[in-house]
Scaffold this motif. Structure first.
Motif, PDB file in Angstrom:
ATOM      1  N   ASN A  25      -0.084  -1.935   3.328  1.00 52.89           N
ATOM      2  CA  ASN A  25       0.274  -3.170   3.125  1.00 52.89           C
ATOM      3  C   ASN A  25       1.294  -3.093   1.880  1.00 52.89           C
ATOM      4  OD1 ASN A  25       0.529  -5.837   2.264  1.00 52.89           O
ATOM      5  ND2 ASN A  25      -1.331  -6.235   3.500  1.00 52.89           N
ATOM      6  N   THR A 135      -1.132 -15.181   6.163  1.00 53.84           N
ATOM      7  CA  THR A 135      -1.929 -14.095   5.467  1.00 53.84           C
ATOM      8  C   THR A 135      -3.269 -13.479   6.581  1.00 53.84           C
ATOM      9  OG1 THR A 135      -1.258 -14.627   3.357  1.00 53.84           O
ATOM     10  CG2 THR A 135      -3.287 -13.300   3.280  1.00 53.84           C
ATOM     11  N   HIS A 140      -4.125  -7.916   8.310  1.00 48.15           N
ATOM     12  CA  HIS A 140      -4.135  -8.626   7.142  1.00 48.15           C
ATOM     13  C   HIS A 140      -5.677  -8.924   6.853  1.00 48.15           C
ATOM     14  CE1 HIS A 140       0.078  -8.046   7.769  1.00 48.15           C
ATOM     15  NE2 HIS A 140       0.294  -8.358   6.419  1.00 48.15           N
TER      16      HIS A 140
END
Length: 216
Positions: A25, A135, A140
């Motif tokens: 990420n 998000t 995620h």
């Protein structure tokens, strides 16, 4: 061959959906931060952040309550909220490079680098509202991140959180909301498009659910 490799390594939505670890990420968004608003948001007519802000503004009762933006990215939600009111807004994100872009927007009181899979520090508590856009999606945050966020909110706090529609189904967010009964008011879920106009990609028709609820 070099040009082909450069194109392959260029950050995009498919790369974002494919990340699996905090390290992946951070690497992706370190490379994407500088062009995210222009190469993704503008080119795809991305509007999810604006819809989160509009729905929040329609349900908010007090402009003085502090808001926490979860997964702040480049600050799109904060920028959109500023159109509707003058709420004090803090933000958290795993990527320092994205946070720098958010800081440039000039709408956040405090920005904190944080791995959202870890517990929130005590100083990030007692918010009157929690917002999040983009998000809770593939690669995620999953539904297990919802309960810890309740610790960041005061009783009665308003939550407005977008969840990728496909991710909502495959990760069983509905089951998680059921498990949170007694901790939150029954959530209202609104389905919205993620993009305003076709950009010629396979994601043009992607949808999201925006969950609206309050902590008890």
């Amino acid at each position: 061959m070099g040009n082909e490799m450069a194109e392959k390594d260029e950050p995009d939505l498919d790369a974002a959906y494919a990340v699996r670890t905090p390290a992946e990420n951070r690497d992706l968004y370190a490379r994407w931060a500088g062009t995210y608003d222009s190469a993704f948001v503008e080119e795809t007519s991305y509007i999810l952040h604006a819809q989160v802000a509009e729905i929040y503004a329609g349900h908010a009762e007090d402009e003085d309550v502090p808001i926490l933006d979860v997964g702040v990215g480049t600050g799109l939600v904060g920028e959109a909220l500023a159109v509707h009111g003058s709420w004090p807004i803090d933000g958290i994100d795993i990527s320092p490079e994205m946070l720098e872009r958010a800081r440039d927007k000039g709408v956040y009181s405090q920005l904190t680098e944080l791995d959202l899979s870890e517990p929130l520090p005590r100083r990030l508590r007692n918010y009157g509202a929690i917002v999040s856009s983009g998000t809770f999606t593939h690669g995620h945050l999953g539904p297990n991140a919802l309960a810890p966020l309740l610790d960041a909110a005061r009783p009665g706090a308003l939550f407005v959180i977008s969840i990728n529609a496909e991710h909502f189904e495959t990760a069983d967010f509905a089951g998680t909301f059921q498990s949170l009964e007694g901790m939150i008011m029954e959530p209202m879920v609104v389905e919205v498009p993620i993009y305003a106009a076709p950009a010629g990609t396979e994601h043009d028709d992607d949808r999201a659910f925006i969950a609206v609820f309050r902590r008890l």
